[in-house]
Each structure stands twice: as C-alpha cells, then as structure tokens.
Design a protein around this motif. Sequence first.
Motif, short mmCIF file in Angstrom:
data_model
loop_
_atom_site.label_atom_id
_atom_site.label_comp_id
_atom_site.label_asym_id
_atom_site.label_seq_id
_atom_site.Cartn_x
_atom_site.Cartn_y
_atom_site.Cartn_z
N LEU A 47 -68.63 -31.61 22.85
CA LEU A 47 -68.08 -32.70 23.63
C LEU A 47 -67.36 -32.15 24.85
N VAL A 48 -67.65 -32.74 26.01
CA VAL A 48 -67.00 -32.33 27.26
C VAL A 48 -65.91 -33.33 27.65
N ALA A 49 -66.25 -34.61 27.62
CA ALA A 49 -65.30 -35.65 28.04
C ALA A 49 -65.69 -36.97 27.42
N ALA A 50 -64.69 -37.82 27.21
CA ALA A 50 -64.92 -39.14 26.62
C ALA A 50 -64.10 -40.18 27.36
N MET A 51 -64.68 -41.37 27.47
CA MET A 51 -63.97 -42.46 28.13
C MET A 51 -64.14 -43.72 27.29
N GLU A 61 -60.67 -28.69 26.33
CA GLU A 61 -59.69 -27.82 26.99
C GLU A 61 -60.33 -27.00 28.11
N SER A 62 -61.57 -26.61 27.91
CA SER A 62 -62.24 -25.72 28.87
C SER A 62 -62.53 -26.38 30.21
N VAL A 63 -62.46 -27.72 30.27
CA VAL A 63 -62.78 -28.40 31.53
C VAL A 63 -61.60 -29.19 32.09
N LYS A 64 -60.49 -29.21 31.39
CA LYS A 64 -59.33 -29.96 31.87
C LYS A 64 -58.90 -29.47 33.23
N GLY A 65 -58.63 -30.41 34.13
CA GLY A 65 -58.21 -30.06 35.48
C GLY A 65 -59.36 -29.79 36.43
N ARG A 66 -60.58 -29.69 35.89
CA ARG A 66 -61.74 -29.41 36.74
C ARG A 66 -62.76 -30.56 36.71
N PHE A 67 -62.89 -31.20 35.57
CA PHE A 67 -63.87 -32.29 35.42
C PHE A 67 -63.14 -33.63 35.32
N THR A 68 -63.77 -34.68 35.84
CA THR A 68 -63.23 -36.02 35.75
C THR A 68 -64.32 -36.98 35.30
N ILE A 69 -64.04 -37.69 34.22
CA ILE A 69 -64.97 -38.71 33.75
C ILE A 69 -64.51 -40.07 34.24
N SER A 70 -65.46 -40.90 34.61
CA SER A 70 -65.13 -42.26 35.03
C SER A 70 -66.29 -43.17 34.63
N ARG A 71 -66.03 -44.46 34.65
CA ARG A 71 -67.09 -45.39 34.28
C ARG A 71 -67.01 -46.63 35.16
N ASP A 72 -68.15 -47.26 35.34
CA ASP A 72 -68.26 -48.50 36.09
C ASP A 72 -68.93 -49.50 35.16
N ASP A 73 -68.14 -50.34 34.54
CA ASP A 73 -68.69 -51.25 33.53
C ASP A 73 -69.61 -52.30 34.15
N ALA A 74 -69.41 -52.60 35.41
CA ALA A 74 -70.30 -53.57 36.07
C ALA A 74 -71.71 -53.01 36.23
N LYS A 75 -71.80 -51.68 36.27
CA LYS A 75 -73.10 -51.03 36.42
C LYS A 75 -73.56 -50.39 35.12
N ASN A 76 -72.80 -50.55 34.05
CA ASN A 76 -73.14 -49.90 32.77
C ASN A 76 -73.32 -48.40 32.97
N ALA A 77 -72.43 -47.80 33.71
CA ALA A 77 -72.61 -46.39 34.09
C ALA A 77 -71.37 -45.56 33.79
N VAL A 78 -71.61 -44.29 33.57
CA VAL A 78 -70.54 -43.31 33.39
C VAL A 78 -70.86 -42.12 34.27
N TYR A 79 -69.82 -41.48 34.79
CA TYR A 79 -69.99 -40.37 35.71
C TYR A 79 -69.17 -39.17 35.24
N LEU A 80 -69.59 -38.00 35.68
CA LEU A 80 -68.83 -36.79 35.42
C LEU A 80 -68.75 -36.00 36.72
N GLN A 81 -67.58 -36.00 37.33
CA GLN A 81 -67.35 -35.20 38.53
C GLN A 81 -66.90 -33.82 38.10
N MET A 82 -67.65 -32.81 38.48
CA MET A 82 -67.36 -31.44 38.07
C MET A 82 -67.01 -30.61 39.30
#
Length: 121
Positions: A47-51, A61-82
């Motif tokens: 597991l990398v990230a959960a929303m 722990e290995s990605v904290k501060g570097r990766f950001t998870i977000s979601r757009d429920d209107a688009k049924n989408a999830v993103y991972l900014q690395m």
Amino acid sequence: QVRLVESGGGLVQPGGSLRLSCAASGSIYSIHTMRWYRQAPGKQRDLVAAMPTGGFPDYAESVKGRFTISRDDAKNAVYLQMTSLKPEDTAVYYCNAVIVPRTGMTFDDYWGQGTQVTVSS
C-alpha cells in the motif's frame, strides 16, 4: 461492468515528478475508499496511499512528504502526485477502489491493470 483504468506512468529521473490518474467507469452506485499500491519486481504488493470518502489521506512511511493522493468524486477518479522520486520508487503502480456497483449492490474490490513507473538516470 466496473473498470478502473490508470494512466500517467513512465520514465523519470531521480528527483523528478509524475502524476498518476485512475478513473472508474461502468455501472457505479457509490465509490468508497480509493488506494494506490505498488509492486516492485520480486516483491509483494504494498500500500502506498489511501483516501477514504470524506476522510483524511494515509501514506506509507516511505512516501510521506513526497506523494499526495487526491480524489475527484465528480469524475470517479483518484490521483497520485509523486515528487522527489527515487530509484526505489520504481514499480508497477495499481489503483484500487471499494465500489458498490448498481448491479448486485455489494461492496466489491476493484483493481486497475497497473502502470509502470521507472525512476532512473
């Protein structure tokens, strides 16, 4: 038929950035927790990230501060900014979501096909 489709993987140099996207499609009643996992060659899928829906993100722990998870429920989408990518981030990245389809109306676990991320100079 519910599907998850990822995009955005590729080759990037150490210190670079990538943004992964995952969109759910099909006959969907509701989407609950959405997650990103990764699997490096010869290793287990981690597991990398959960929303969760309406909740706060959680990160390995290995990605904290570097990766950001977000979601757009209107688009049924999830993103991972690395960002600040490292060679050890090289893996196939998988999108996962708990979805209630309109047919069946049960909580089911869905996976995308995976997208390769390679961090190398």
